[in-house]
Design a protein around this motif. Sequence first.
Motif, mmCIF file in Angstrom:
data_model
loop_
_atom_site.group_PDB
_atom_site.id
_atom_site.type_symbol
_atom_site.label_atom_id
_atom_site.label_comp_id
_atom_site.label_asym_id
_atom_site.label_seq_id
_atom_site.Cartn_x
_atom_site.Cartn_y
_atom_site.Cartn_z
ATOM 1 N N GLY A 175 22.259 5.489 24.118
ATOM 2 C CA GLY A 175 20.324 5.363 23.947
ATOM 3 C C GLY A 175 20.846 5.768 22.244
ATOM 4 O O GLY A 175 21.577 5.790 21.695
ATOM 5 N N LEU A 176 19.471 4.541 21.770
ATOM 6 C CA LEU A 176 18.991 4.731 20.545
ATOM 7 C C LEU A 176 18.134 5.169 20.045
ATOM 8 O O LEU A 176 16.287 5.018 20.955
ATOM 9 N N VAL A 177 17.667 6.603 18.883
ATOM 10 C CA VAL A 177 17.227 7.246 18.538
ATOM 11 C C VAL A 177 16.970 6.588 17.010
ATOM 12 O O VAL A 177 17.596 6.742 16.086
ATOM 13 N N THR A 178 15.304 6.191 16.711
ATOM 14 C CA THR A 178 15.727 6.436 14.789
ATOM 15 C C THR A 178 14.668 6.886 14.202
ATOM 16 O O THR A 178 13.317 7.173 15.300
ATOM 17 N N GLN A 179 14.650 7.463 13.640
ATOM 18 C CA GLN A 179 13.552 7.807 12.386
ATOM 19 C C GLN A 179 12.798 7.356 11.928
ATOM 20 O O GLN A 179 12.110 7.527 11.457
ATOM 21 N N LEU A 232 11.216 8.296 16.706
ATOM 22 C CA LEU A 232 10.879 9.413 17.085
ATOM 23 C C LEU A 232 10.342 9.709 16.393
ATOM 24 O O LEU A 232 9.258 10.599 16.470
ATOM 25 N N HIS A 233 10.086 9.678 14.785
ATOM 26 C CA HIS A 233 8.493 9.491 13.989
ATOM 27 C C HIS A 233 6.971 8.619 13.853
ATOM 28 O O HIS A 233 6.937 8.402 13.718
ATOM 29 N N VAL A 280 6.958 16.635 15.731
ATOM 30 C CA VAL A 280 7.577 15.767 16.131
ATOM 31 C C VAL A 280 7.004 16.073 17.895
ATOM 32 O O VAL A 280 7.083 17.216 18.052
ATOM 33 N N PRO A 281 6.381 15.474 18.888
ATOM 34 C CA PRO A 281 5.929 15.443 20.148
ATOM 35 C C PRO A 281 6.972 15.885 20.687
ATOM 36 O O PRO A 281 7.946 15.735 20.801
ATOM 37 N N ARG A 282 6.466 16.982 21.300
ATOM 38 C CA ARG A 282 8.021 18.037 22.228
ATOM 39 C C ARG A 282 8.662 17.006 23.330
ATOM 40 O O ARG A 282 9.626 17.162 23.702
ATOM 41 N N ALA A 292 12.696 15.728 23.385
ATOM 42 C CA ALA A 292 13.264 16.207 24.582
ATOM 43 C C ALA A 292 13.997 14.759 25.430
ATOM 44 O O ALA A 292 15.150 15.023 25.881
ATOM 45 N N ALA A 293 13.019 13.963 24.885
ATOM 46 C CA ALA A 293 13.922 12.785 25.222
ATOM 47 C C ALA A 293 14.871 11.792 24.403
ATOM 48 O O ALA A 293 16.503 11.679 25.080
ATOM 49 N N ALA A 294 15.055 12.393 23.683
ATOM 50 C CA ALA A 294 16.410 12.815 22.360
ATOM 51 C C ALA A 294 17.125 13.282 22.612
ATOM 52 O O ALA A 294 18.534 13.046 22.860
ATOM 53 N N TYR A 295 17.190 14.130 23.426
ATOM 54 C CA TYR A 295 17.939 15.593 22.899
ATOM 55 C C TYR A 295 19.273 14.933 24.652
ATOM 56 O O TYR A 295 20.133 15.720 24.774
#
Length: 303
Positions: free
Chosen positions: A101-105, A122-123, A203-205, A209-212
């Motif tokens: 998965g790819l999480v970006t700020q 994320l943001h 950041v919305p919960r 949670a999806a990032a975790y």
Amino acid sequence: MSTPHPDLAELEVIADLVAGGRVAILTGAGMSTESGIPDYRGPDGQRRVEPMTYQQFTSGPESRRRYWSRAHVGWARFAASRPNAGHRVVAALQREGFVRGLVTQNVDGLHQEAGATDVLELHGTLSQVRCLTCEERIPREVMEAELARLNPGFADRVRTGEIRPDGDVSLDEADVSAFVLATCRRCGADTLKPHVVYFGENVPRDRVAAAYEIVDDSRLLLVLGSSLKVMSGYRFVRHSHKAGRPIAVITRGRTRGDTEATHRIDAGLGESLVTLAGMLGIDDDFGQVVDGEYATGLPLGLT
């Protein structure tokens, strides 16, 4: 100051880890600096600009006028930025099946433009605008067209400074005070805000949670272009460290997560990631080398 070249021995170790698949990637502002979008902090980790906080934005129309006047002028330059070699490598790693998965700020959408899919922003994103009063959502292009209608020729006649990390520019106060705010087409309020998480806002919960979930289902956390100064990204490094998961960080300068990182490279992302791709047998054309550095992906005339 010249950009240091990556430590090839350390990069080989990271490449071996990436080759095992199920990599969670976390990217920060340093991912887009080679596309001409500056980050908040330089390699020394010190903040170079003070962004508007959520509390300031919601304090009254004068603060919103200050934000939108500067953002309107800077938008054309910000929107003209293009993915760089690093963005294209990340998309290729995902395409080749290495990425869980790819999480970006980042809020610039350049990962998607480079071909990445299912990007967890994320943001949030600057491409959408939200009304804080009635929750109406509109595309940024619609907002910009309305601001141009209300302020004809404004972006062409004002004197501006360099583009800033959130896409705005510095303006004289006299220009700011003359700017006309747009109002919500549904409720008429002047509380239109870019659909991004400001400093001072949570950041919305569900996003967290999806990032975790992505991080917990990974074998490796690969951090690219982030100083990890803010908890919204650093929390995933702490979480992976506690779980005993390897953490690789590639960025310029020191980071808040250096003591938790198991592998660390202080170098430019373009060169580092193109070299990493080669080590993994991905031989795509990610960008041309210009004077020893990978081209930024900027269109001609954008500086």
